[in-house]
Design an enzyme around this catalytic site. Structure first.
Site, mmCIF file in Angstrom:
data_model
loop_
_atom_site.group_PDB
_atom_site.id
_atom_site.type_symbol
_atom_site.label_atom_id
_atom_site.label_comp_id
_atom_site.label_asym_id
_atom_site.label_seq_id
_atom_site.Cartn_x
_atom_site.Cartn_y
_atom_site.Cartn_z
ATOM 1 N N ARG A 33 -5.573 37.248 -8.314
ATOM 2 C CA ARG A 33 -6.652 37.750 -9.182
ATOM 3 C C ARG A 33 -8.007 37.236 -8.746
ATOM 4 O O ARG A 33 -8.995 37.926 -8.790
ATOM 5 C CB ARG A 33 -6.417 37.268 -10.619
ATOM 6 C CG ARG A 33 -5.302 37.972 -11.315
ATOM 7 C CD ARG A 33 -5.199 37.487 -12.736
ATOM 8 N NE ARG A 33 -4.872 36.066 -12.819
ATOM 9 C CZ ARG A 33 -4.612 35.434 -13.940
ATOM 10 N NH1 ARG A 33 -4.677 36.086 -15.082
ATOM 11 N NH2 ARG A 33 -4.291 34.160 -13.949
ATOM 12 N N LYS A 82 10.948 33.949 -12.426
ATOM 13 C CA LYS A 82 12.186 33.580 -13.128
ATOM 14 C C LYS A 82 11.898 33.486 -14.625
ATOM 15 O O LYS A 82 11.341 32.479 -15.076
ATOM 16 C CB LYS A 82 12.690 32.216 -12.641
ATOM 17 C CG LYS A 82 13.189 32.206 -11.195
ATOM 18 C CD LYS A 82 13.567 30.802 -10.755
ATOM 19 C CE LYS A 82 14.072 30.790 -9.323
ATOM 20 N NZ LYS A 82 14.161 29.417 -8.782
ATOM 21 N N ALA A 114 8.718 24.899 -4.882
ATOM 22 C CA ALA A 114 7.647 25.353 -3.988
ATOM 23 C C ALA A 114 7.106 24.196 -3.146
ATOM 24 O O ALA A 114 6.823 24.372 -1.956
ATOM 25 C CB ALA A 114 6.525 25.959 -4.830
ATOM 26 N N LYS A 164 18.086 28.549 -16.621
ATOM 27 C CA LYS A 164 18.028 27.141 -16.181
ATOM 28 C C LYS A 164 16.693 26.504 -16.545
ATOM 29 O O LYS A 164 16.599 25.288 -16.687
ATOM 30 C CB LYS A 164 18.370 27.027 -14.694
ATOM 31 C CG LYS A 164 17.383 27.653 -13.710
ATOM 32 C CD LYS A 164 16.243 26.763 -13.333
ATOM 33 C CE LYS A 164 15.147 27.545 -12.613
ATOM 34 N NZ LYS A 164 13.922 26.782 -12.413
ATOM 35 N N ARG A 228 8.436 21.738 -13.584
ATOM 36 C CA ARG A 228 7.473 21.845 -14.688
ATOM 37 C C ARG A 228 8.198 21.901 -16.025
ATOM 38 O O ARG A 228 7.767 21.335 -17.021
ATOM 39 C CB ARG A 228 6.584 23.089 -14.537
ATOM 40 C CG ARG A 228 5.502 23.013 -13.481
ATOM 41 C CD ARG A 228 5.878 23.501 -12.149
ATOM 42 N NE ARG A 228 6.557 24.766 -12.069
ATOM 43 C CZ ARG A 228 6.004 25.901 -11.618
ATOM 44 N NH1 ARG A 228 4.761 25.907 -11.227
ATOM 45 N NH2 ARG A 228 6.720 27.005 -11.525
ATOM 46 N N VAL A 252 2.588 27.412 -14.881
ATOM 47 C CA VAL A 252 3.511 28.075 -15.794
ATOM 48 C C VAL A 252 4.828 27.274 -15.947
ATOM 49 O O VAL A 252 5.334 26.707 -14.988
ATOM 50 C CB VAL A 252 3.789 29.528 -15.326
ATOM 51 C CG1 VAL A 252 4.589 29.562 -14.051
ATOM 52 C CG2 VAL A 252 4.487 30.333 -16.406
HETATM 53 N N1 LIG Z 1 6.925 26.816 -8.374
HETATM 54 C C1 LIG Z 1 8.191 26.910 -8.013
HETATM 55 O O1 LIG Z 1 8.762 25.956 -7.454
HETATM 56 C C2 LIG Z 1 8.945 28.173 -8.267
HETATM 57 C C3 LIG Z 1 8.490 29.133 -9.146
HETATM 58 N N2 LIG Z 1 9.222 30.253 -9.390
HETATM 59 C C4 LIG Z 1 8.756 31.277 -10.323
HETATM 60 O O2 LIG Z 1 7.632 31.949 -9.778
HETATM 61 C C5 LIG Z 1 6.780 32.429 -10.830
HETATM 62 C C6 LIG Z 1 5.363 31.953 -10.575
HETATM 63 O O3 LIG Z 1 5.394 30.539 -10.605
HETATM 64 P P1 LIG Z 1 4.294 29.621 -9.895
HETATM 65 O O4 LIG Z 1 3.651 30.329 -8.777
HETATM 66 O O5 LIG Z 1 4.961 28.353 -9.568
HETATM 67 O O6 LIG Z 1 3.276 29.416 -11.107
HETATM 68 P P2 LIG Z 1 1.754 28.936 -11.083
HETATM 69 O O7 LIG Z 1 1.430 28.569 -12.475
HETATM 70 O O8 LIG Z 1 1.557 27.939 -9.992
HETATM 71 O O9 LIG Z 1 0.969 30.247 -10.642
HETATM 72 C C7 LIG Z 1 1.041 31.456 -11.323
HETATM 73 C C8 LIG Z 1 0.127 32.434 -10.611
HETATM 74 O O10 LIG Z 1 0.196 33.697 -11.268
HETATM 75 C C9 LIG Z 1 -1.125 34.199 -11.406
HETATM 76 N N3 LIG Z 1 -1.195 35.021 -12.602
HETATM 77 C C10 LIG Z 1 -1.054 34.626 -13.879
HETATM 78 N N4 LIG Z 1 -1.232 35.666 -14.702
HETATM 79 C C11 LIG Z 1 -1.477 36.737 -13.922
HETATM 80 C C12 LIG Z 1 -1.756 38.095 -14.174
HETATM 81 N N5 LIG Z 1 -1.823 38.562 -15.418
HETATM 82 N N6 LIG Z 1 -1.979 38.907 -13.134
HETATM 83 C C13 LIG Z 1 -1.944 38.442 -11.879
HETATM 84 N N7 LIG Z 1 -1.673 37.168 -11.568
HETATM 85 C C14 LIG Z 1 -1.457 36.329 -12.582
HETATM 86 C C15 LIG Z 1 -2.005 32.965 -11.562
HETATM 87 O O11 LIG Z 1 -3.332 33.255 -11.173
HETATM 88 C C16 LIG Z 1 -1.329 32.004 -10.614
HETATM 89 O O12 LIG Z 1 -1.860 32.152 -9.320
HETATM 90 C C17 LIG Z 1 7.391 31.885 -12.133
HETATM 91 O O13 LIG Z 1 8.175 32.896 -12.712
HETATM 92 C C18 LIG Z 1 8.276 30.733 -11.661
HETATM 93 O O14 LIG Z 1 9.367 30.499 -12.531
HETATM 94 C C19 LIG Z 1 10.408 30.482 -8.754
HETATM 95 C C20 LIG Z 1 10.897 29.580 -7.850
HETATM 96 C C21 LIG Z 1 10.202 28.350 -7.532
HETATM 97 O O1 LIG Z 2 12.505 27.434 -10.210
HETATM 98 C C1 LIG Z 2 12.164 26.394 -9.703
HETATM 99 C C2 LIG Z 2 12.908 25.767 -8.592
HETATM 100 O O2 LIG Z 2 13.961 26.573 -8.134
HETATM 101 C C3 LIG Z 2 10.944 25.683 -10.202
HETATM 102 O O3 LIG Z 2 11.188 25.142 -11.441
HETATM 103 P P1 LIG Z 2 9.984 24.773 -12.441
HETATM 104 O O4 LIG Z 2 9.300 26.070 -12.757
HETATM 105 O O5 LIG Z 2 10.624 24.120 -13.622
HETATM 106 O O6 LIG Z 2 9.073 23.832 -11.706
#
Ligand SMILES: NC(=O)C1=CN([C@@H]2O[C@H](COP(=O)(O)OP(=O)(O)OC[C@H]3O[C@@H](n4cnc5c(N)ncnc54)[C@H](O)[C@@H]3O)[C@@H](O)[C@H]2O)C=CC1
Ligand SMILES: O=C(CO)COP(=O)(O)O
Length: 298
Positions: A33, A82, A114, A164, A228, A252
């Site tokens: 964004r 997720k 990540a 989870k 988180r 998030v």
């Molecule tokens: N961080 C991790 O280790 C992992 C995260 N996930 C999943 O990936 C997804 C994203 O997580 P993260 O990137 O870690 O979260 P984050 O909080 O680091 O980033 C979320 C991103 O989404 C963007 N965003 C939020 N609302 C938005 C909207 N309305 N339109 C466009 N972009 C928007 C934000 O600007 C931000 O860049 C979640 O569902 C999480 O469960 C899955 C596996 C690993």
């Molecule tokens: O899905 C994840 C690792 O596989 C990340 O978990 P959290 O969103 O709880 O940090």
């Protein structure tokens, strides 16, 4: 459309880590964004013109984002989120189904912080899709440090990945209350049974819960302060206010809204999900020690 080009949409923690990984073998674009100082950062329009898209935005934002931004031009898509939409109780594959045909979409699951992926540390992921062809097309983009598996069980992977996060909150509470390793192992093991029972109702395969998408991701997330969701649980055990915990987190924690979604679905379909229901109550102010008493009742 630019043939054989790939872009990540969403530059949060996971989007950036996937971008790092997918940028190893060939150029991978990334968009978000707000403009970021990242290699190959492009505007949304350029990203949307790529043949392959990896979408890494929070689960609760997906429906609105698709409505406002997405135009299907035949792209192949991997969903990296997720969670379960709390307002509707719909699974992400149901939401995407209105925008993308089944054979063009897959869902990533498995244990993958990540922070480790972005360092190039080894991990194993599952690409879940009704189309093996879609897996075969995406697989070559993944770098050597990521082993990929294919599964057809989209709903199983989705439920495991979302559930989870709720169990990681519960485990963080357990850790914060210093209930001991016996309690934590029991919680995680019963949580695995619970997510499998919930998944079975929606047609998920049992084996998905015993592999990377279920046990793999649950053991990772429910045992580490890198999660988180786990940290949300730690905060709740210290009687901190949810809004303060989330503000401090600044990222998030999908388990918060997913707990709501599971609570709604389990009540609607009469599925026994005691741990997720207690997490939902704690998020709404119940004292975690009262939840513990209720969970221990015979
Ligand atoms: N961080 C991790 O280790 C992992 C995260 N996930 C999943 O990936 C997804 C994203 O997580 P993260 O990137 O870690 O979260 P984050 O909080 O680091 O980033 C979320 C991103 O989404 C963007 N965003 C939020 N609302 C938005 C909207 N309305 N339109 C466009 N972009 C928007 C934000 O600007 C931000 O860049 C979640 O569902 C999480 O469960 C899955 C596996 C690993
Ligand atoms: O899905 C994840 C690792 O596989 C990340 O978990 P959290 O969103 O709880 O940090």
């Amino acid at each position: 459309m630019q043939n054989n080009s790939i872009a990540v949409i969403g530059a949060g923690k996971w989007g950036q880590a996937l971008h790092f990984a997918l940028n190893q073998k060939q150029k991978c674009y990334i968009t978000s964004r707000t403009k970021r100082e990242l290699d190959n950062f492009v505007d949304l329009e350029t990203a949307m013109d790529c043949e392959y898209l990896v979408i890494a935005i929070p689960a609760q934002e997906i429906r609105t984002w698709l409505k406002e931004n997405f135009v299907f031009k035949g792209q192949k898509i991997l969903v990296a989120s997720k969670g379960i939409e709390a307002s509707s109780g719909e699974f992400l594959n149901e939401i995407y189904a209105s925008f993308v045909p089944d054979e063009n979409i897959g869902f990533i699951s498995g244990p993958s912080f990540a922070a480790e992926v972005i360092k190039g540390l080894p991990c194993a992921l599952v690409i879940n899709s009704t189309s093996k062809n879609l897996y075969d097309l995406f697989q070559p983009f993944f770098p050597n440090f990521i082993k990929t598996y294919y599964s057809k069980d989209v709903i199983g992977a989705e439920i495991a990945g979302a559930y989870k996060n709720v169990l990681a909150i519960a485990s963080g509470i357990c850790e914060g209350l210093q209930l001991g390793k016996n309690a934590q192992a029991s919680l995680i093991a019963r949580g695995l049974v619970e997510m499998q029972r919930f998944g079975k109702y929606f047609g998920a395969k049992k084996s998905s819960f015993l592999g990377l998408s279920g046990a793999g991701d649950l053991f990772l997330t429910a045992n580490s302060t890198m999660s988180r969701n786990f940290r949300v649980g730690l905060g709740l055990s210290q009687n901190k206010k949810l809004e303060d915990i989330l503000e401090e987190l600044g990222e998030v924690a999908e388990g918060v809204k997913t707990a709501d979604a599971i609570d709604k679905l389990s009540k609607k379909y009469k599925i026994y999900t005691p741990i997720a229901n207690e997490v939902k109550l704690i998020l709404n102010g119940k004292n975690p020690k009262d939840s513990l008493k209720d969970l221990l009742k015979n």
